[in-house]
Each structure stands twice: as structure tokens, then as C-alpha cells.
Design a protein around this motif. Structure first.
Motif, PDB file in Angstrom:
ATOM      1  N   GLU A 150      74.992  59.842  20.681  1.00  0.00           N
ATOM      2  CA  GLU A 150      75.825  58.967  19.851  1.00  0.00           C
ATOM      3  C   GLU A 150      76.348  57.781  20.655  1.00  0.00           C
ATOM      4  OE1 GLU A 150      79.980  59.244  17.303  1.00  0.00           O
ATOM      5  OE2 GLU A 150      78.762  61.051  17.569  1.00  0.00           O
ATOM      6  N   ILE A 151      76.818  58.045  21.875  1.00  0.00           N
ATOM      7  CA  ILE A 151      77.334  56.961  22.717  1.00  0.00           C
ATOM      8  C   ILE A 151      76.212  56.000  23.103  1.00  0.00           C
ATOM      9  CG2 ILE A 151      78.256  56.437  25.011  1.00  0.00           C
ATOM     10  CD1 ILE A 151      80.092  58.799  24.763  1.00  0.00           C
ATOM     11  N   ILE A 152      75.040  56.539  23.440  1.00  0.00           N
ATOM     12  CA  ILE A 152      73.909  55.691  23.841  1.00  0.00           C
ATOM     13  C   ILE A 152      73.534  54.718  22.730  1.00  0.00           C
ATOM     14  CG2 ILE A 152      71.426  55.693  24.341  1.00  0.00           C
ATOM     15  CD1 ILE A 152      71.861  58.294  25.912  1.00  0.00           C
ATOM     16  N   TYR A 153      73.438  55.226  21.500  1.00  0.00           N
ATOM     17  CA  TYR A 153      72.938  54.386  20.406  1.00  0.00           C
ATOM     18  C   TYR A 153      74.021  53.562  19.721  1.00  0.00           C
ATOM     19  CZ  TYR A 153      68.621  56.934  21.096  1.00  0.00           C
ATOM     20  OH  TYR A 153      67.479  57.462  21.651  1.00  0.00           O
ATOM     21  N   SER A 154      75.278  53.841  20.031  1.00  0.00           N
ATOM     22  CA  SER A 154      76.360  53.029  19.456  1.00  0.00           C
ATOM     23  C   SER A 154      76.935  52.041  20.468  1.00  0.00           C
ATOM     24  CB  SER A 154      77.486  53.945  18.946  1.00  0.00           C
ATOM     25  OG  SER A 154      78.065  54.672  20.024  1.00  0.00           O
TER      26      SER A 154
END
Length: 327
Positions: free
Chosen positions: A43-47
Motif C-alpha cells: 500500500e505504501i509503495i503504490y500510494s
């Protein structure tokens, strides 16, 4: 395998398993109280609000920031080196398919040129002797070639550098096996395997690189060096082996296919390292003595093997059992 829970860290018994992405994922799940840690990492990577989608320096900076934020949010021991390596491994595995096309497009000409060069040299069936180590021409180094040939299947710098290290290990293993076999026949000191220096390994590594037929070796080495910087800096063996592969690539690019000089077996060397001394042995086999006495030749071989055990150089020595990451 067992876990030891300390005041602020998780100790994972078999750290060697962290060389792979599944091992790194398991470590993160054990080290974090967050049961959804892998999902939150994605989630952090893609946001993440990336500074640039095309500038490699900016992307590297963002990925380092992502690892730092994940460490702060989800882990208690902020200074656990295994944790940081595992996070980098998992993050780069996740973003690899988006990142690697950018790197390969930057090195597309280099990759293609080097691949075609290796293809041509491979068709010539080049051997270490053409680069300076003729005594090892009969050793196939198949295991090292096979290991290096799958470099592209790995995604993180951690996994790729361990592939290079293992390839180097396998070269040394084959060399030691060949020397042990020889010494068991002609020396009473069969367990005293002589030291092998880097200069002797370099021609072998060049042949292993050629025969592995990698499509993207220059871009792979760049990827490891830049995005695996934290791994390379803290481990001398990783740094040394990466440089060895870089030298092999540089030398192979400079090779003129039609002007490779076969190693001159009739030219005696002034220094008694393993390769050069054993070359004398190969040369001695070809001598035609007026009195062709088999026992005399056997004694000559024993004498030369004895020279190997006492005269090999320790300079630039890399041990056979190179430690892998987390080992």
C-alpha cells in the motif's frame, strides 16, 4: 529453526534463508506486530508520491524513504540490520517490474552489444587459456555457468549479489576439486590445497560470463551497484566480487575477437603461483625424454606439486567459503 524474543527484537535462527524474497517476507512478518505488514508495504509503495518516475537517483531516494517510513511505522528495533536488508529486498521485489524497464532502456545498447559479443565468443568455444589460464582449460565450470545464467530471474539486489557470490563460490569449488584430484595422485599432501589468487580466477570468470549468455549483464551490475548500495558498502566480499564481474565485463568488451592469443604453454613463468606452476606440469608431460622412464616423470610431477604447495601467493586471496548475506 526457533525464535528468541528479546526486549526489542526478533532473532531468526537461520539467517541464511533471508537471501531470498520469501525468507525476507517471513522475517518481516516475525519482526513486526502488524499482522498485515506485507499488505501495508504494498500500500505504501503504490500510494507514495514519487519525485520522478524516470530519474533513477530520485527513485532510489524515494525507495530509501519508503524503507525508513516502514521501519518507523511497523517495527520496534529500528537498528536491526537484518530488518533493513529484508525491507529493501521486499520493496525492490515489489517495484522491480516497474523499475527494471527504465534501467534496461538506459543500458539497452550496452546490454545488446555485450550479449552479441558473448554469443560470438561462445561460438568460438573460448577457454580460460585464451585469457591466460590454460591449465584450467579442461575444467568445465558447468555449475557456475548454470548458476550465473539464472541471474535475471532474481529481482532484488540482495538476491542478485548472492547469485554472483554463489557463482564465484562454485568456480572455487571446481578449482579446488581439480587441484585435490591432481594432488591425490602426485603428492602426499593431498589435503593441503594451495591458495588460488584472483588473477588466476579472472580468466575463468570471463569464460563463465561468456557461456552464461546473459541478456542484461551490464544493466544488472548497475542495478546491484546503485540500488544495492547499502549491501555493497557493508560487505567486503560482496564489493570485491561485484568489482570482479565489472572487470570481466570491461575486459570482454575490449577483447578483439580475431586477435585472442592462445596461452603460450612453452613460455615458462617467473612466478610460482598455482596456474603458472601447474602449467609447467602440463608442459613437462609433453617433454620427450631420451630415456622415457615413467617413474622419472612421476617423480617430476610430485616435485612440481610440492612447489605448488609451498610457492603459491597469498596476495589478493579470496577464500572459497565466501560468506553470503545474513550468513
Amino acid at each position: 529453526m526457533f525464535l528468541m524474543w528479546g526486549s526489542d527484537y526478533v532473532y531468526y535462527m537461520f539467517l541464511g534463508s533471508l537471501n531470498s524474497n520469501p525468507g525476507a517476507q517471513n522475517y518481516l512478518k516475525l519482526a513486526s506486530p502488524n499482522k498485515r505488514i506485507l499488505g501495508d508495504i504494498k500500500e505504501i509503495i503504490y500510494s507514495w508520491n514519487y519525485k520522478s518516475e524516470y530519474n533513477l537517483d530520485a527513485i532510489k531516494s524515494d525507495l530509501d524513504d519508503i524503507v525508513s517510513e516502514l521501519t518507523i511505522l511497523h517495527f520496534e528495533n529500528k537498528n536491526d540490520t537484518h530488518l533493513l536488508k529484508s525491507l529493501h529486498c521486499v520493496v525492490l521485489n515489489e517495484i522491480y517490474e516497474n523499475l527494471i524497464p527504465l534501467i534496461r532502456s538506459t543500458f539497452s545498447k550496452d546490454d545488446l552489444y555485450f550479449y552479441e559479443r558473448c554469443q560470438k565468443l561462445c561460438k568460438r568455444n573460448v577457454r580460460p587459456g585464451e585469457f591466460g589460464s590454460s591449465i584450467y582449460n579442461s575444467v568445465p565450470f558447468t555449475a557456475a555457468i548454470v548458476e550465473l545464467s539464472v541471474l535475471d530471474k532474481y529481482k532484488s539486489p540482495l538476491e542478485k549479489i548472492n547469485c554472483l557470490c554463489y557463482t564465484y563460490d562454485l568456480i572455487f569449488a571446481d578449482l579446488k576439486l581439480a587441484l585435490a584430484s591432481l594432488m591425490s595422485q602426485y603428492s602426499e599432501k593431498e589435503y593441503e590445497i594451495p591458495i588460488i589468487n584472483n588473477e588466476e580466477v579472472e580468466p575463468i570468470l570471463m569464460v563463465v560470463v561468456i557461456k552464461s549468455k546473459l541478456l542484461y549483464l551490464p544493466s544488472n551490475l548497475f542495478y546491484i551497484k546503485i540500488f544495492g548500495e547499502h549491501i555493497i558498502k557493508e560487505n567486503d566480499n560482496n564489493r570485491t566480487i561485484l568489482k570482479a564481474f565489472e572487470r570481466a565485463v570491461t575486459k570482454l568488451i575490449a577483447v578483439k575477437e580475431n586477435s585472442i592469443d592462445p596461452y603460450d604453454e612453452n613460455k615458462l613463468a617467473p612466478h610460482l603461483d598455482v596456474c603458472k606452476t601447474m602449467k609447467i606440469m602440463a608442459f613437462a608431460d609433453k617433454q620427450k625424454y631420451e630415456n622415457d622412464d615413467a617413474k622419472l616423470r612421476e617423480e617430476e610431477k610430485k616435485r612440481l606439486v610440492s612447489l605448488i604447495t609451498t610457492s603459491t601467493a597469498e596476495k589478493n586471496f579470496i577464500p572459497l567459503n565466501l560468506p553470503k548475506m545474513f550468513s
